[in-house]
Write an enzyme that holds these catalytic residues in place. Structure first.
Site, short mmCIF file in Angstrom:
data_model
loop_
_atom_site.label_atom_id
_atom_site.label_comp_id
_atom_site.label_asym_id
_atom_site.label_seq_id
_atom_site.Cartn_x
_atom_site.Cartn_y
_atom_site.Cartn_z
N CYS A 79 0.83 -1.21 0.00
CA CYS A 79 0.00 0.00 0.00
C CYS A 79 0.86 1.25 0.00
O CYS A 79 1.82 1.33 0.75
CB CYS A 79 -0.88 -0.01 1.23
SG CYS A 79 -1.91 1.46 1.35
N HIS B 64 -9.54 -3.22 -1.20
CA HIS B 64 -8.46 -2.51 -0.51
C HIS B 64 -8.75 -1.00 -0.51
O HIS B 64 -8.63 -0.32 0.51
CB HIS B 64 -7.15 -2.84 -1.24
CG HIS B 64 -5.94 -2.12 -0.72
ND1 HIS B 64 -4.89 -2.77 -0.12
CD2 HIS B 64 -5.59 -0.80 -0.73
CE1 HIS B 64 -3.96 -1.89 0.23
NE2 HIS B 64 -4.36 -0.69 -0.13
N GLU B 65 -9.17 -0.47 -1.68
CA GLU B 65 -9.46 0.97 -1.79
C GLU B 65 -10.71 1.34 -1.00
O GLU B 65 -10.75 2.40 -0.37
CB GLU B 65 -9.60 1.37 -3.25
CG GLU B 65 -8.35 1.15 -4.11
CD GLU B 65 -7.11 1.85 -3.56
OE1 GLU B 65 -7.21 2.89 -2.89
OE2 GLU B 65 -5.99 1.32 -3.78
N HIS C 155 -9.86 2.01 2.49
CA HIS C 155 -9.28 3.34 2.74
C HIS C 155 -10.36 4.37 3.02
O HIS C 155 -10.16 5.28 3.84
CB HIS C 155 -8.47 3.81 1.52
CG HIS C 155 -7.06 3.31 1.50
ND1 HIS C 155 -6.14 3.65 2.45
CD2 HIS C 155 -6.42 2.51 0.62
CE1 HIS C 155 -4.97 3.06 2.16
NE2 HIS C 155 -5.12 2.36 1.06
ZN LIG Z 1 -3.70 1.26 0.00
#
Ligand SMILES: [Zn+2]
Length: 133
Positions: free
Chosen positions: A53, A97-98, A101
């Protein structure tokens, strides 16, 4: 890359899966913009694979994370049009994953830390995996 990573409190991220020597052609994916994304379906089947990341770049950490293998997502694109997308394998992983965030969750919060390795160790590991074929 998600907006919160550059200090913007917006529910927006972009994905693009570019060619590297470790990626298969079928894993590559065009640049996509996701505004107000919602994951509407996840597979019960999970897969566990490597993630790194940009927000954890200082330590250059990579580790394995278990996530649903495929998902359906709805979002608005850069032209303001609503779209839905079914994604599997790497793209599904990148989108999840995004999404994390946007909720302030980093992959290391979910990772199997027993698999954690530095960028150099990870690159060596991937090089060795390539040699086996
Ligand atoms: Zn990331």
């Amino acid at each position: 890359m998600a907006a919160p990573q550059i200090g913007e409190s917006l529910r927006i991220f972009v994905t693009e899966i570019r060619k590297t020597k470790f990626r298969k052609d079928e894993e590559l994916d065009e640049l996509r913009v996701f505004i107000n994304p919602k994951i509407i379906e996840t597979s019960s089947k999970q897969s566990k694979d490597w993630e790194g990341c940009g927000s954890v770049a200082e330590s250059g950490l990579f580790a394995k994370v278990a996530r649903p293998e495929s998902i359906s997502v709805e979002a608005i694109n850069e032209s303001g049009e609503k779209f839905s997308l079914k994604a599997k394998s790497l793209l599904a992983r990148v989108i999840q994953h995004e999404m994390d965030h946007l909720d302030g969750v980093l992959f290391i919060d979910k990772a199997d830390l027993a698999t954690a390795m530095s960028r150099n160790e990870y690159l060596k590991f991937k090089e060795q995996a390539l040699k086996k074929f």
